[in-house]
Design a protein around this motif. Sequence first.
Motif, PDB file in Angstrom:
ATOM      1  N   ASN A 177       0.831  -1.212   0.000  1.00 36.29           N
ATOM      2  CA  ASN A 177       0.000   0.000   0.000  1.00 36.29           C
ATOM      3  C   ASN A 177       0.858   1.251   0.000  1.00 36.29           C
ATOM      4  OD1 ASN A 177      -2.444  -1.408   0.018  1.00 36.29           O
ATOM      5  ND2 ASN A 177      -2.466  -1.569   2.259  1.00 36.29           N
ATOM      6  N   ILE A 178       1.975   1.210   0.739  1.00 36.51           N
ATOM      7  CA  ILE A 178       2.891   2.363   0.762  1.00 36.51           C
ATOM      8  C   ILE A 178       3.452   2.606  -0.634  1.00 36.51           C
ATOM      9  CG2 ILE A 178       5.124   3.175   1.619  1.00 36.51           C
ATOM     10  CD1 ILE A 178       4.531   1.738   4.264  1.00 36.51           C
ATOM     11  N   MET A 179       3.808   1.523  -1.321  1.00 37.94           N
ATOM     12  CA  MET A 179       4.421   1.650  -2.645  1.00 37.94           C
ATOM     13  C   MET A 179       3.418   2.103  -3.701  1.00 37.94           C
ATOM     14  SD  MET A 179       6.880  -1.744  -2.507  1.00 37.94           S
ATOM     15  CE  MET A 179       7.618  -1.439  -4.115  1.00 37.94           C
ATOM     16  N   LYS A 180       2.141   1.878  -3.449  1.00 36.68           N
ATOM     17  CA  LYS A 180       1.115   2.311  -4.399  1.00 36.68           C
ATOM     18  C   LYS A 180       0.819   3.797  -4.295  1.00 36.68           C
ATOM     19  CE  LYS A 180      -1.339  -2.123  -4.631  1.00 36.68           C
ATOM     20  NZ  LYS A 180      -2.587  -2.839  -4.250  1.00 36.68           N
ATOM     21  N   ASP A 181       1.204   4.403  -3.194  1.00 32.41           N
ATOM     22  CA  ASP A 181       0.933   5.826  -2.979  1.00 32.41           C
ATOM     23  C   ASP A 181       1.632   6.650  -4.049  1.00 32.41           C
ATOM     24  OD1 ASP A 181       1.388   8.600  -1.768  1.00 32.41           O
ATOM     25  OD2 ASP A 181      -0.016   7.687  -0.341  1.00 32.41           O
ATOM     26  N   GLU A 182       0.949   7.625  -4.584  1.00 34.55           N
ATOM     27  CA  GLU A 182       1.499   8.439  -5.678  1.00 34.55           C
ATOM     28  C   GLU A 182       2.713   9.253  -5.233  1.00 34.55           C
ATOM     29  OE1 GLU A 182      -1.557  12.237  -5.156  1.00 34.55           O
ATOM     30  OE2 GLU A 182      -1.723  10.908  -6.904  1.00 34.55           O
ATOM     31  N   ASP A 183       2.843   9.485  -3.934  1.00 33.24           N
ATOM     32  CA  ASP A 183       3.987  10.243  -3.430  1.00 33.24           C
ATOM     33  C   ASP A 183       5.157   9.338  -3.043  1.00 33.24           C
ATOM     34  OD1 ASP A 183       2.620  12.667  -3.670  1.00 33.24           O
ATOM     35  OD2 ASP A 183       1.659  12.394  -1.699  1.00 33.24           O
ATOM     36  N   PHE A 184       5.006   8.027  -3.309  1.00 35.64           N
ATOM     37  CA  PHE A 184       6.058   7.088  -2.903  1.00 35.64           C
ATOM     38  C   PHE A 184       7.312   7.276  -3.751  1.00 35.64           C
ATOM     39  CE2 PHE A 184       8.235   3.041  -3.727  1.00 35.64           C
ATOM     40  CZ  PHE A 184       8.655   2.738  -2.436  1.00 35.64           C
TER      41      PHE A 184
ATOM     42  N   ASP B 128      12.164   6.202   0.083  1.00 31.84           N
ATOM     43  CA  ASP B 128      11.310   6.433   1.252  1.00 31.84           C
ATOM     44  C   ASP B 128      11.870   5.668   2.449  1.00 31.84           C
ATOM     45  OD1 ASP B 128       8.980   5.578   3.104  1.00 31.84           O
ATOM     46  OD2 ASP B 128       8.136   7.224   1.930  1.00 31.84           O
ATOM     47  N   GLU B 129      12.228   6.401   3.498  1.00 33.56           N
ATOM     48  CA  GLU B 129      12.911   5.796   4.650  1.00 33.56           C
ATOM     49  C   GLU B 129      12.038   4.775   5.363  1.00 33.56           C
ATOM     50  OE1 GLU B 129      15.193   7.160   8.776  1.00 33.56           O
ATOM     51  OE2 GLU B 129      14.553   8.662   7.294  1.00 33.56           O
ATOM     52  N   THR B 130      10.768   5.069   5.528  1.00 33.19           N
ATOM     53  CA  THR B 130       9.860   4.142   6.203  1.00 33.19           C
ATOM     54  C   THR B 130       9.758   2.828   5.451  1.00 33.19           C
ATOM     55  OG1 THR B 130       8.546   5.993   7.067  1.00 33.19           O
ATOM     56  CG2 THR B 130       7.512   3.816   7.049  1.00 33.19           C
ATOM     57  N   ALA B 131       9.617   2.922   4.130  1.00 24.17           N
ATOM     58  CA  ALA B 131       9.498   1.714   3.309  1.00 24.17           C
ATOM     59  C   ALA B 131      10.788   0.905   3.324  1.00 24.17           C
ATOM     60  CB  ALA B 131       9.133   2.098   1.872  1.00 24.17           C
TER      61      ALA B 131
END
Length: 328
Positions: A42-49, A53-56
């Motif tokens: 879901n994080i990777m699908k975000d358009e701002d990803f 990305d440190e969290t990912a």
Amino acid sequence: MSESEFWQDQANAQALTLEFEKNKKILDELADLDGQLSNLANIMKDEDFASTDETAVLLLEDLQKRLDNLETATVLNGPYDRKNAYLFLHSGTGGVDAADWTGMLLNMYLKYAARRKWKTAIIDQTSGGEAGIKSATIKVEGDLAYGLLKAEKGVHRLVRLSPFNAQNLRQTSFALVEVIPDLGEISEIDLPEKDLRIDVFRSSGHGGQSVNTTDSAVRITHLPTKISVSSQSERSQTQNKEIAMKILKHRVYLLEQQKHDELSRQLKGSDQSGDFGHQIRSYVLHPYHQIKDHRSDFVTTQVKEVIEEGNLDEIINSVILQLKDKLR
């Protein structure tokens, strides 16, 4: 398990219960990993990803480590892998530096056991004099203790600037690690008294000050094989004799098996001398920081985390997954 007949055979019931708990733990971990992977997706699908990305990145690294741990746990399904273990450390070539290095390895394994919430007991320890230890015997109790620690058997090599040399010269030191499973009571081995030499001596002290006031420590030597085992962890000479005899039976049993069974040679661990030609892992502190396992080719520069904090998971996983067929 609710049937009354199930508990009539206590040994079988206990074995099945442990197997059930092991499988449930694996299934629970799989379910949690599945949920975490969904979160990552879901994080990777975000358009701002972004790939940075440190969290990912942190989540992905954590998931990879957990997947490696899970794969290792499923690979370790041999008959002895879930048993407790005895760990034997021996100082090799390198004088006082080797004794100091053996002491560092002892601390590393104690820290590793604590990280895994295993119970440890130092059964025997011989001081190295100026620094470190000449030898030590540790009992490790916990799930997969033998299965994981068997990856550590062999010669460990340290390269560093010697703190015991006035010229601060580079020194190479060696220590030998042996690992055997705790097989419980071994009825197949009979050790007649005529084949044993039993010595008592004053403990160097792990059980408190009163341990040192009497000759409570015991060393038993099996004369036909020259195998010697010591115990000084208990206050009572009788208790130390029982512990030493149990370990001696383990070692004689595995030696007998070794004569006609290659598997038992692997269970016994390395019989190689502590010299340069047989090391399984090198720890380099000078002129650079690096640890390399020569079986799996795993390399890390996180020297402090491994040696001082006992963070051995990635190294041990790499060895077990690389040599999974040979280590069984």
